[in-house]
Write an enzyme that holds these catalytic residues in place. Structure first.
Site, PDB file in Angstrom:
ATOM      1  CD  GLU A  26       6.960 -17.921  31.133  1.00 54.93           C
ATOM      2  OE1 GLU A  26       7.681 -18.546  30.335  1.00 54.93           O
ATOM      3  OE2 GLU A  26       6.273 -16.929  30.809  1.00 54.93           O
ATOM      4  CB  CYS A  49       8.970 -12.584  35.323  1.00 59.58           C
ATOM      5  SG  CYS A  49       7.753 -11.299  35.654  1.00 59.58           S
ATOM      6  CG  HIS A  86       4.835 -13.914  32.280  1.00 57.56           C
ATOM      7  ND1 HIS A  86       6.024 -14.554  32.021  1.00 57.56           N
ATOM      8  CD2 HIS A  86       5.173 -12.699  32.814  1.00 57.56           C
ATOM      9  CE1 HIS A  86       7.029 -13.773  32.383  1.00 57.56           C
ATOM     10  NE2 HIS A  86       6.548 -12.649  32.870  1.00 57.56           N
TER      11      HIS A  86
HETATM   12  N1  PCA Z   1       6.456  -8.605  34.979  1.00 54.91           N
HETATM   13  C1  PCA Z   1       7.860  -8.392  34.705  1.00 54.91           C
HETATM   14  C2  PCA Z   1       8.474  -8.071  36.026  1.00 54.91           C
HETATM   15  C3  PCA Z   1       7.351  -7.717  36.914  1.00 54.91           C
HETATM   16  C4  PCA Z   1       6.142  -8.208  36.234  1.00 54.91           C
HETATM   17  O1  PCA Z   1       4.991  -8.241  36.719  1.00 54.91           O
HETATM   18  C5  PCA Z   1       8.501  -9.517  33.913  1.00 54.91           C
HETATM   19  O2  PCA Z   1       7.805 -10.158  33.098  1.00 54.91           O
HETATM   20  O3  PCA Z   1       9.694  -9.765  34.059  1.00 54.91           O
END
Ligand code: PCA
Length: 200
Positions: A80, A142, A166
């Site tokens: 990100e 996240c 992610h």
């Molecule tokens: N993904 C979520 C919150 C926990 C996770 O593993 C997110 O993308 O916000």
């Protein structure tokens, strides 16, 4: 030996497992490249996850923070670029829902990742692992922990590098879901290992 705080999350919404939890537990206490890994699992809770993150940071005093989250539906690994000062979206695991709320009142609108995201993406691709930079971490947990960690480090005037990546769903998660794209557990684990090896 340097230290890396590697965080994942417990399962959330209607996903019975979270591959980031499994990866973090698997890599905990391993040595990868220049780093000793401190793997920690966070709750999915607007009131608690940020404090948990800061507590782990203070206990481990890492050189680098790499946080992982599941982005079910993604087909690539996505470091990100930025976290925004906003809580919004689905209810958390306690059933609390946030809408249009700042994470830190009067905090900056956005905070850039201080991880070398271009190097991570290029290195993953060189290892035959599809990756691309993402320009939004969303507004759920996240983004919340990414923003909270970056803000804390800045406030304390520390030089710790920190950011969020992610990852797609694992096969195990996709098996009962007709539409979810997925990666093997081995490739997800390899991707995280490759990223740590790329850090100096
Ligand atoms: N993904 C979520 C919150 C926990 C996770 O593993 C997110 O993308 O916000």
């Amino acid at each position: 030996m340097k230290k890396i705080l590697l965080t994942g999350f417990v399962p959330f919404l209607n996903y019975p497992i979270n591959p980031t939890e499994q990866i973090v537990k698997q890599l905990n206490r391993h040595t990868i490249g220049n780093y000793e890994v401190y793997g920690r699992v966070l709750s999915v809770d607007f009131e608690q996850s940020g404090q948990e993150m800061i507590k782990h940071y203070e206990e481990t005093e890492p050189d680098v923070v790499l946080s992982l989250g599941l982005a079910a539906g993604n087909v690539k690994i996505t470091p990100e670029r930025i976290a925004i000062n906003c809580n919004d979206g689905e209810a958390d695991n306690k059933g609390n829902r946030k809408q249009d709320q700042p994470i830190v009142s009067n905090g900056p609108d956005g905070l850039f990742s201080t991880l070398p995201i271009r190097i991570l993406v290029n290195g993953l691709k060189d290892a035959n692992l599809p990756a691309t930079i993402s320009n939004t971490a969303g507004t759920y947990l996240c983004n919340h922990v990414m923003y909270t960690m970056l803000h804390h480090i800045k406030k304390e005037e520390k030089s710790t590098r920190s950011g969020f990546v992610h990852i797609p769903a694992s096969h195990e998660l996709a098996i009962d879901n007709p539409k979810l794209p997925s990666w093997s557990e081995q490739d997800l684990l390899r991707a995280v290992t490759v990223m740590i090896e790329l850090l100096d």
